[in-house]
Design a protein around this motif. Structure first.
Motif, PDB file in Angstrom:
ATOM      1  N   SER A   8      -6.527 -17.915 -25.201  1.00 40.55           N
ATOM      2  CA  SER A   8      -7.962 -17.763 -24.967  1.00 40.55           C
ATOM      3  C   SER A   8      -8.519 -18.836 -24.057  1.00 40.55           C
ATOM      4  O   SER A   8      -9.590 -18.674 -23.495  1.00 40.55           O
ATOM      5  CB  SER A   8      -8.717 -17.778 -26.303  1.00 40.55           C
ATOM      6  OG  SER A   8      -8.257 -16.756 -27.138  1.00 40.55           O
ATOM      7  N   CYS A   9      -7.813 -19.981 -23.928  1.00 38.86           N
ATOM      8  CA  CYS A   9      -8.467 -21.112 -23.249  1.00 38.86           C
ATOM      9  C   CYS A   9      -7.487 -22.061 -22.586  1.00 38.86           C
ATOM     10  O   CYS A   9      -7.614 -23.266 -22.722  1.00 38.86           O
ATOM     11  CB  CYS A   9      -9.348 -21.850 -24.242  1.00 38.86           C
ATOM     12  SG  CYS A   9      -8.496 -22.298 -25.766  1.00 38.86           S
ATOM     13  N   PHE A 146     -11.726 -15.571  -9.200  1.00 42.94           N
ATOM     14  CA  PHE A 146     -10.628 -14.719  -9.628  1.00 42.94           C
ATOM     15  C   PHE A 146      -9.355 -15.260  -8.998  1.00 42.94           C
ATOM     16  O   PHE A 146      -9.327 -15.545  -7.805  1.00 42.94           O
ATOM     17  CB  PHE A 146     -10.846 -13.271  -9.178  1.00 42.94           C
ATOM     18  CG  PHE A 146     -12.235 -12.757  -9.435  1.00 42.94           C
ATOM     19  CD1 PHE A 146     -12.542 -12.129 -10.630  1.00 42.94           C
ATOM     20  CD2 PHE A 146     -13.239 -12.913  -8.477  1.00 42.94           C
ATOM     21  CE1 PHE A 146     -13.822 -11.652 -10.866  1.00 42.94           C
ATOM     22  CE2 PHE A 146     -14.523 -12.452  -8.708  1.00 42.94           C
ATOM     23  CZ  PHE A 146     -14.814 -11.819  -9.913  1.00 42.94           C
ATOM     24  N   GLY A 147      -8.289 -15.399  -9.791  1.00 43.96           N
ATOM     25  CA  GLY A 147      -7.077 -15.941  -9.201  1.00 43.96           C
ATOM     26  C   GLY A 147      -5.889 -15.908 -10.126  1.00 43.96           C
ATOM     27  O   GLY A 147      -5.892 -15.260 -11.174  1.00 43.96           O
ATOM     28  N   VAL A 148      -4.855 -16.656  -9.741  1.00 37.47           N
ATOM     29  CA  VAL A 148      -3.623 -16.713 -10.523  1.00 37.47           C
ATOM     30  C   VAL A 148      -2.964 -18.070 -10.294  1.00 37.47           C
ATOM     31  O   VAL A 148      -3.071 -18.659  -9.203  1.00 37.47           O
ATOM     32  CB  VAL A 148      -2.669 -15.570 -10.123  1.00 37.47           C
ATOM     33  CG1 VAL A 148      -2.197 -15.713  -8.677  1.00 37.47           C
ATOM     34  CG2 VAL A 148      -1.479 -15.493 -11.074  1.00 37.47           C
ATOM     35  N   TYR A 149      -2.310 -18.567 -11.343  1.00 36.08           N
ATOM     36  CA  TYR A 149      -1.507 -19.781 -11.272  1.00 36.08           C
ATOM     37  C   TYR A 149      -0.092 -19.455 -11.721  1.00 36.08           C
ATOM     38  O   TYR A 149       0.115 -18.674 -12.659  1.00 36.08           O
ATOM     39  CB  TYR A 149      -2.091 -20.873 -12.180  1.00 36.08           C
ATOM     40  CG  TYR A 149      -1.101 -21.985 -12.474  1.00 36.08           C
ATOM     41  CD1 TYR A 149      -0.847 -22.981 -11.542  1.00 36.08           C
ATOM     42  CD2 TYR A 149      -0.402 -22.015 -13.683  1.00 36.08           C
ATOM     43  CE1 TYR A 149       0.076 -23.984 -11.805  1.00 36.08           C
ATOM     44  CE2 TYR A 149       0.516 -23.017 -13.950  1.00 36.08           C
ATOM     45  CZ  TYR A 149       0.743 -23.997 -13.010  1.00 36.08           C
ATOM     46  OH  TYR A 149       1.658 -24.974 -13.258  1.00 36.08           O
ATOM     47  N   PRO A 161      -3.145 -15.535 -15.162  1.00 29.37           N
ATOM     48  CA  PRO A 161      -4.309 -14.990 -14.460  1.00 29.37           C
ATOM     49  C   PRO A 161      -5.542 -15.848 -14.749  1.00 29.37           C
ATOM     50  O   PRO A 161      -5.692 -16.379 -15.851  1.00 29.37           O
ATOM     51  CB  PRO A 161      -4.465 -13.581 -15.065  1.00 29.37           C
ATOM     52  CG  PRO A 161      -3.184 -13.309 -15.771  1.00 29.37           C
ATOM     53  CD  PRO A 161      -2.646 -14.633 -16.206  1.00 29.37           C
ATOM     54  N   LEU A 162      -6.430 -15.984 -13.773  1.00 29.09           N
ATOM     55  CA  LEU A 162      -7.599 -16.847 -13.902  1.00 29.09           C
ATOM     56  C   LEU A 162      -8.887 -16.067 -13.669  1.00 29.09           C
ATOM     57  O   LEU A 162      -8.965 -15.242 -12.758  1.00 29.09           O
ATOM     58  CB  LEU A 162      -7.530 -17.998 -12.895  1.00 29.09           C
ATOM     59  CG  LEU A 162      -6.281 -18.872 -12.930  1.00 29.09           C
ATOM     60  CD1 LEU A 162      -6.324 -19.880 -11.788  1.00 29.09           C
ATOM     61  CD2 LEU A 162      -6.146 -19.572 -14.270  1.00 29.09           C
ATOM     62  N   LEU A 180     -11.401 -19.453 -17.154  1.00 27.83           N
ATOM     63  CA  LEU A 180     -10.616 -18.987 -18.295  1.00 27.83           C
ATOM     64  C   LEU A 180      -9.386 -18.229 -17.811  1.00 27.83           C
ATOM     65  O   LEU A 180      -9.437 -17.545 -16.778  1.00 27.83           O
ATOM     66  CB  LEU A 180     -11.480 -18.087 -19.180  1.00 27.83           C
ATOM     67  CG  LEU A 180     -12.709 -18.770 -19.791  1.00 27.83           C
ATOM     68  CD1 LEU A 180     -13.551 -17.756 -20.555  1.00 27.83           C
ATOM     69  CD2 LEU A 180     -12.311 -19.919 -20.695  1.00 27.83           C
ATOM     70  N   PRO A 181      -8.283 -18.381 -18.515  1.00 30.98           N
ATOM     71  CA  PRO A 181      -8.204 -19.081 -19.806  1.00 30.98           C
ATOM     72  C   PRO A 181      -7.803 -20.538 -19.685  1.00 30.98           C
ATOM     73  O   PRO A 181      -6.915 -20.988 -20.392  1.00 30.98           O
ATOM     74  CB  PRO A 181      -7.149 -18.282 -20.546  1.00 30.98           C
ATOM     75  CG  PRO A 181      -6.219 -17.843 -19.435  1.00 30.98           C
ATOM     76  CD  PRO A 181      -7.054 -17.676 -18.202  1.00 30.98           C
TER      77      PRO A 181
END
Length: 301
Positions: A8-9, A146-149, A161-162, A180-181
Motif C-alpha cells: 500500500s505504501c 504516473f510511472g514505474v520503478y 508501478p507508481l 504511491l505506493p
C-alpha cells in the motif's frame, strides 16, 4: 500482513518524485528503534541514517539535468548468529527531466548502487535500477504522476508501478504530496515557522553480506509511518523535524543465490521457495530527526 502494508505504501527515491514547487537539496534522516523477533528469542537496537543530496542543473527551458547521491547506514543485530551488522547503501542518481508540453513532463533517472557491509566489495554488491515518471499539471495546485520503478536485487528483480498526486490549498497552509505506493507526506502550517505533518517512507532493497566465509543477503522491507512537528529557519529554507511513529521494517536473511525471481511490489510472480535463515521482526515505535535544506521554487518565480 507486512507485505500488505508495504504494497500500500512502498517508498523509493523521493528526490525524483517531487511534484511540488520546492526541491529538497539536502536531507538527513536519523531514526532509532528497538525491534524484537516474533518468536521473542532476541531483540536489537536499530539506528538508521539516510543522507540525500541533489543538484538540478537547468540546461534550457525544456531540459533539466539531475544528479545526486544517496547514502544509508543501518546498524543492528539481524539474528543471534549475526550480531552488530552494518548495512550500507550508496547510490548514484543520474538522469534528466524533460518538458514534453505545457501540461506534461517526464523524469528519467538511472540508479546504480552498492549495497552490502562494504567489506571486500565485489560484483554481488552492485545493483542497478531505474525510474521513469510522467507528470501531468492540472493547475498550479493540483498535479498527478504516473510511472514505474525497477531494480535488480540479490533476490531477483523488483518492479513497482507508481501513481502520484499533489494538492496545495489556496492559502498555501496545507499540502498533500504522495507517490504511491512509495511515499506520502501531509503538512499543515500552523504559524509562520511551525507546522504539523504526517510522513510515510518505505523501501524494499537487499544487501550482500559475508559472515565467516558464508555468503548470504538481507532483504529489507521497510515501512516507517510517523507524525512530526517541523520548525523552519531562514525563511523556512532550513527545516528541523522531530518525529515519532511506527516502524514495521523486516530484515530477512537468505543464502546467496537463493532467489525469488521477479517481484511486483512485495509479491513474487512465481513460487517463492526460498528458505529464510532468521525469524521475522515485529513492529515497534521509533523516534526520528530530519534536517532538510529546501529550495522554494514558487518564491523565486
Amino acid at each position: 500482513m507486512k507485505k500488505l502494508i508495504l504494497c500500500s505504501c512502498l517508498f523509493l527515491f523521493s528526490f525524483v518524485t517531487n511534484a511540488q514547487d520546492y526541491t529538497d537539496i539536502v536531507r538527513l534522516n536519523i531514526s532509532r528503534t528497538n525491534l524484537e523477533d516474533k518468536e521473542r528469542t532476541f531483540d536489537t537496537d536499530i539506528t538508521n541514517v539516510n543522507f540525500e543530496i541533489i543538484y538540478p542543473k537547468i540546461l534550457n527551458d525544456n531540459l533539466i539535468l539531475l544528479t545526486g547521491l544517496t547514502a544509508e547506514h543501518t546498524n543492528l543485530d539481524i539474528s543471534q548468529l549475526t550480531p552488530d551488522q552494518n548495512l550500507i547503501m550508496t547510490r548514484l542518481n543520474a538522469g534528466v527531466k524533460i518538458k514534453h508540453s505545457e501540461k506534461w513532463s517526464g523524469t528519467y533517472v538511472a540508479l546504480p548502487k552498492l549495497a552490502s557491509d562494504f567489506d571486500n566489495l565485489g560484483a554481488k554488491d552492485f545493483q542497478i535500477g531505474g525510474i521513469a515518471l510522467l507528470d501531468f499539471q492540472y493547475n498550479n495546485n493540483v498535479r498527478a504522476k504516473f510511472g514505474v520503478y525497477s531494480s535488480s536485487e540479490n533476490f531477483g528483480t523488483i518492479i513497482t508501478p507508481l501513481l502520484g498526486f499533489f494538492y496545495r490549498s489556496v492559502n498555501k497552509k496545507f499540502h498533500l504530496d504522495a507517490v504511491l505506493p512509495i511515499r506520502l507526506e501531509a503538512n499543515y502550517m500552523l504559524w509562520n515557522h511551525f507546522s504539523l505533518g504526517l510522513d510515510l517512507r518505505t523501501s524494499v532493497k537487499s544487501y550482500n553480506l559475508v559472515n565467516q566465509d558464508i555468503d548470504f543477503y538481507v532483504q529489507e522491507e521497510s515501512v516507517r509511518a510517523s507524525i512530526y512537528g517541523s520548525y523552519g529557519l531562514f525563511e523556512n529554507s532550513f527545516l528541523i523535524r522531530a518525529k515519532i511513529g511506527l516502524d514495521t521494517t523486516d530484515y530477512g536473511v537468505y543464502a546467496s543465490g537463493d532467489k525469488s525471481g521477479v517481484q511486483l511490489l512485495t509479491f513474487t510472480l512465481n513460487d517463492d521457495n526460498r528458505i529464510r535463515l532468521n525469524n521475522e521482526f515485529d513492529s515497534n515505535l521509533f523516534l526520528g530527526l530530519d534536517f532538510i535544506y529546501r529550495f522554494d521554487i514558487s518564491s523565486k518565480k
